[in-house]
Design a protein around this motif. Structure first.
Motif, PDB file in Angstrom:
ATOM      1  N   ARG A   4       0.826  -1.199   0.000  1.00  0.00           N
ATOM      2  CA  ARG A   4       0.000   0.000   0.000  1.00  0.00           C
ATOM      3  C   ARG A   4       0.860   1.249   0.000  1.00  0.00           C
ATOM      4  O   ARG A   4       1.903   1.303   0.649  1.00  0.00           O
ATOM      5  N   PHE A   5       0.413   2.248  -0.775  1.00  0.00           N
ATOM      6  CA  PHE A   5       1.057   3.552  -0.698  1.00  0.00           C
ATOM      7  C   PHE A   5       0.580   4.255   0.580  1.00  0.00           C
ATOM      8  O   PHE A   5      -0.400   3.842   1.207  1.00  0.00           O
ATOM      9  N   ASP A  13     -11.519  11.598  -0.636  1.00  0.00           N
ATOM     10  CA  ASP A  13     -10.805  10.323  -0.726  1.00  0.00           C
ATOM     11  C   ASP A  13      -9.324  10.623  -0.909  1.00  0.00           C
ATOM     12  O   ASP A  13      -8.909  11.167  -1.934  1.00  0.00           O
ATOM     13  N   ARG A  14      -8.524  10.274   0.077  1.00  0.00           N
ATOM     14  CA  ARG A  14      -7.087  10.571   0.021  1.00  0.00           C
ATOM     15  C   ARG A  14      -6.414   9.884  -1.160  1.00  0.00           C
ATOM     16  O   ARG A  14      -5.378  10.325  -1.644  1.00  0.00           O
ATOM     17  N   PHE A  50      -5.376  11.714  -4.923  1.00  0.00           N
ATOM     18  CA  PHE A  50      -4.175  12.463  -5.285  1.00  0.00           C
ATOM     19  C   PHE A  50      -3.075  11.570  -5.867  1.00  0.00           C
ATOM     20  O   PHE A  50      -2.121  12.070  -6.459  1.00  0.00           O
ATOM     21  N   ALA A  51      -3.204  10.257  -5.712  1.00  0.00           N
ATOM     22  CA  ALA A  51      -2.177   9.348  -6.231  1.00  0.00           C
ATOM     23  C   ALA A  51      -2.649   8.546  -7.446  1.00  0.00           C
ATOM     24  O   ALA A  51      -1.896   7.747  -7.982  1.00  0.00           O
ATOM     25  N   VAL A  52      -3.884   8.790  -7.870  1.00  0.00           N
ATOM     26  CA  VAL A  52      -4.413   8.035  -9.013  1.00  0.00           C
ATOM     27  C   VAL A  52      -3.691   8.440 -10.293  1.00  0.00           C
ATOM     28  O   VAL A  52      -3.683   9.629 -10.646  1.00  0.00           O
ATOM     29  N   PRO A  53      -3.079   7.493 -11.025  1.00  0.00           N
ATOM     30  CA  PRO A  53      -2.328   7.826 -12.245  1.00  0.00           C
ATOM     31  C   PRO A  53      -3.222   7.944 -13.472  1.00  0.00           C
ATOM     32  O   PRO A  53      -2.988   7.321 -14.504  1.00  0.00           O
ATOM     33  N   VAL A  54      -4.274   8.736 -13.357  1.00  0.00           N
ATOM     34  CA  VAL A  54      -5.256   8.890 -14.428  1.00  0.00           C
ATOM     35  C   VAL A  54      -5.559  10.374 -14.594  1.00  0.00           C
ATOM     36  O   VAL A  54      -5.704  11.100 -13.603  1.00  0.00           O
ATOM     37  N   ARG A  55      -5.671  10.808 -15.821  1.00  0.00           N
ATOM     38  CA  ARG A  55      -5.992  12.209 -16.087  1.00  0.00           C
ATOM     39  C   ARG A  55      -7.372  12.561 -15.547  1.00  0.00           C
ATOM     40  O   ARG A  55      -8.248  11.709 -15.424  1.00  0.00           O
ATOM     41  N   HIS A 102      -0.767  -0.827  -4.277  1.00  0.00           N
ATOM     42  CA  HIS A 102       0.426  -0.904  -5.118  1.00  0.00           C
ATOM     43  C   HIS A 102       0.304  -2.194  -5.913  1.00  0.00           C
ATOM     44  O   HIS A 102       0.632  -3.271  -5.440  1.00  0.00           O
ATOM     45  N   TRP A 103      -0.201  -2.073  -7.149  1.00  0.00           N
ATOM     46  CA  TRP A 103      -0.525  -3.240  -7.973  1.00  0.00           C
ATOM     47  C   TRP A 103       0.598  -3.535  -8.950  1.00  0.00           C
ATOM     48  O   TRP A 103       1.312  -2.653  -9.387  1.00  0.00           O
ATOM     49  N   ASN A 104       0.721  -4.811  -9.348  1.00  0.00           N
ATOM     50  CA  ASN A 104       1.636  -5.125 -10.445  1.00  0.00           C
ATOM     51  C   ASN A 104       0.832  -5.322 -11.722  1.00  0.00           C
ATOM     52  O   ASN A 104      -0.401  -5.272 -11.709  1.00  0.00           O
TER      53      ASN A 104
END
Length: 382
Positions: free
Chosen positions: A39-40, A72-73, A76-81, A46-48
């Motif tokens: 987990r971050f 939802d914290r 801010f870390a979602v790698p999506v536009r 933290h997925w592969n």
């Protein structure tokens, strides 16, 4: 301008076959699919690259919560536009229809046919949930080896049926009987270019004759699916005839699709007479993300071994393969979408929706003009 607008709306996923088939099955079809490796700090998993279902499920969840205005914290870390995240709130990412379990427990009628499993994994035939598309939405493993096949079957609980052997080719009379059964009992829901049920005869060939018989009679249930099919009486012998027919349908469909792929001609598709000025910068940059190449070809060692989704990777691919091969894989995906079946050499984006026709035509013209980069250097000779 219309073409460039279409380009930024591309969606889908892709990957190549590998020796990690079991890992990918674990990441979609077992209870472990929702377990991230770690987990971050903000709680985002933290997925592969083999954990497609869990990663997509979490992204969909964050998108839905954001649309509702909930804090939802993880956001801010979602790698999506931002625009893509908004889209996910109403159109979830792929793999959400993957059943957690494929086979019923021991003591019940086996669902998946052992002797048909290899053909299905090498060339999936499930239909796309994407509106207007029949592109198969599952990874394909064209180089699947017997050892890996057994490991996958064991993982999914697929059981060899007693004395199961490859069915003999239907005789003329048997084919007539099977075709009649198909026409009178199945075709209204499973036939035609857009099967109402979502499963064609080719897709139904994955299941055992006994499962087809009992499911048609309403005696068994499919994983994660609400039954909409009416009760259709089938005897054991009728179900066996249909099972054999579906196998022959697959062979015929594979042959037809591969013949169409072999007839693809670059010159026939390159209809634009000139490339838009912005296209070269687009193909060598944003394209890799918009067409979802980076989803696998920049993160997965399996996919990156064939093609790295960046400018240097494209240059290497064009030198090693050809521009025509690059275009052909994109065009093959469009044919796969028409047939609801993966080709012998899978199209791209694998497991994703085919790219727009306008873009594929531009790529064909780009290849005919030598695969130029933004500096005007050519990287291919067709």
């Amino acid at each position: 301008m219309k073409v460039l607008f279409v380009l930024i709306l591309l969606v889908g996923t892709g990957a190549f076959a590998s020796d990690l088939e079991v890992d990918e099955c674990v990441g979609c079809h077992t209870a472990r699919r929702n377990e991230p490796k770690s987990r971050f700090a903000n709680g985002l998993g933290h997925w592969n690259d083999s954990q497609c279902y869990g990663c997509h499920a979490e992204l969909n969840d964050v998108a839905a919560r954001k649309q509702k205005g909930q804090v939802d914290r993880r956001y801010f870390a979602v790698p999506v536009r931002e625009e893509k995240l908004a889209q996910l709130a109403t159109t979830p990412l792929a793999y959400m229809n993957a059943p957690e379990t494929v086979e019923p427990p021991e003591g019940t009628v086996p669902r998946v046919s052992w002797e048909r499993l290899a053909a299905f994994l090498k060339r999936p035939s499930n239909l796309s949930p994407q509106e207007g598309s029949r592109a198969p939405r599952m990874m394909a493993y064209p180089s699947l080896q017997p050892k890996a096949l057994k490991a996958v079957a064991d993982l999914l609980g697929v059981r060899p049926q007693a004395r199961e052997k490859t069915p003999a080719k239907l005789s003329v009379e048997e084919r007539r009987q099977a075709d009649t059964l198909w026409t009178t009992r199945c075709f209204s829901c499973h036939g035609g270019p857009r099967p109402v049920s979502g499963r064609s005869g080719v897709a139904l060939g994955l299941y055992t004759a006994e499962w087809l018989r009992d499911y048609a009679a309403g005696k068994v249930r499919a994983p994660r699916e609400a039954r909409t099919m009416p009760v259709v009486p089938l005897s054991t012998e009728e179900a066996k005839l249909l099972h054999r027919l579906f196998g022959e349908m697959r062979v015929e469909a594979e042959r037809e699709l591969d013949a169409r792929v072999s007839r693809l001609k670059l010159e026939d598709m390159a209809t634009p007479t000139a490339l838009p000025p912005a296209l070269l910068s687009y193909l060598w940059g944003p394209f890799f993300r918009d067409a979802t190449c980076v989803h696998c070809h920049a993160t997965s060692p399996r996919a990156a071994s064939a093609f790295t989704a960046d400018a240097e990777g494209l240059k290497a691919y064009l030198r090693r393969k050809s521009g025509e091969e690059f275009w052909r894989r994109l065009e093959t995906r469009a044919l796969e979408a028409e047939h609801g079946l993966v080709a012998a050499r899978p199209g791209m984006p694998m497991a994703g929706v085919e790219l727009p026709l306008e873009l594929r035509r531009l790529v064909a013209r780009w290849v005919l003009e030598g695969c130029k980069d933004p500096e005007g250097q050519t990287w291919c000779r067709h």
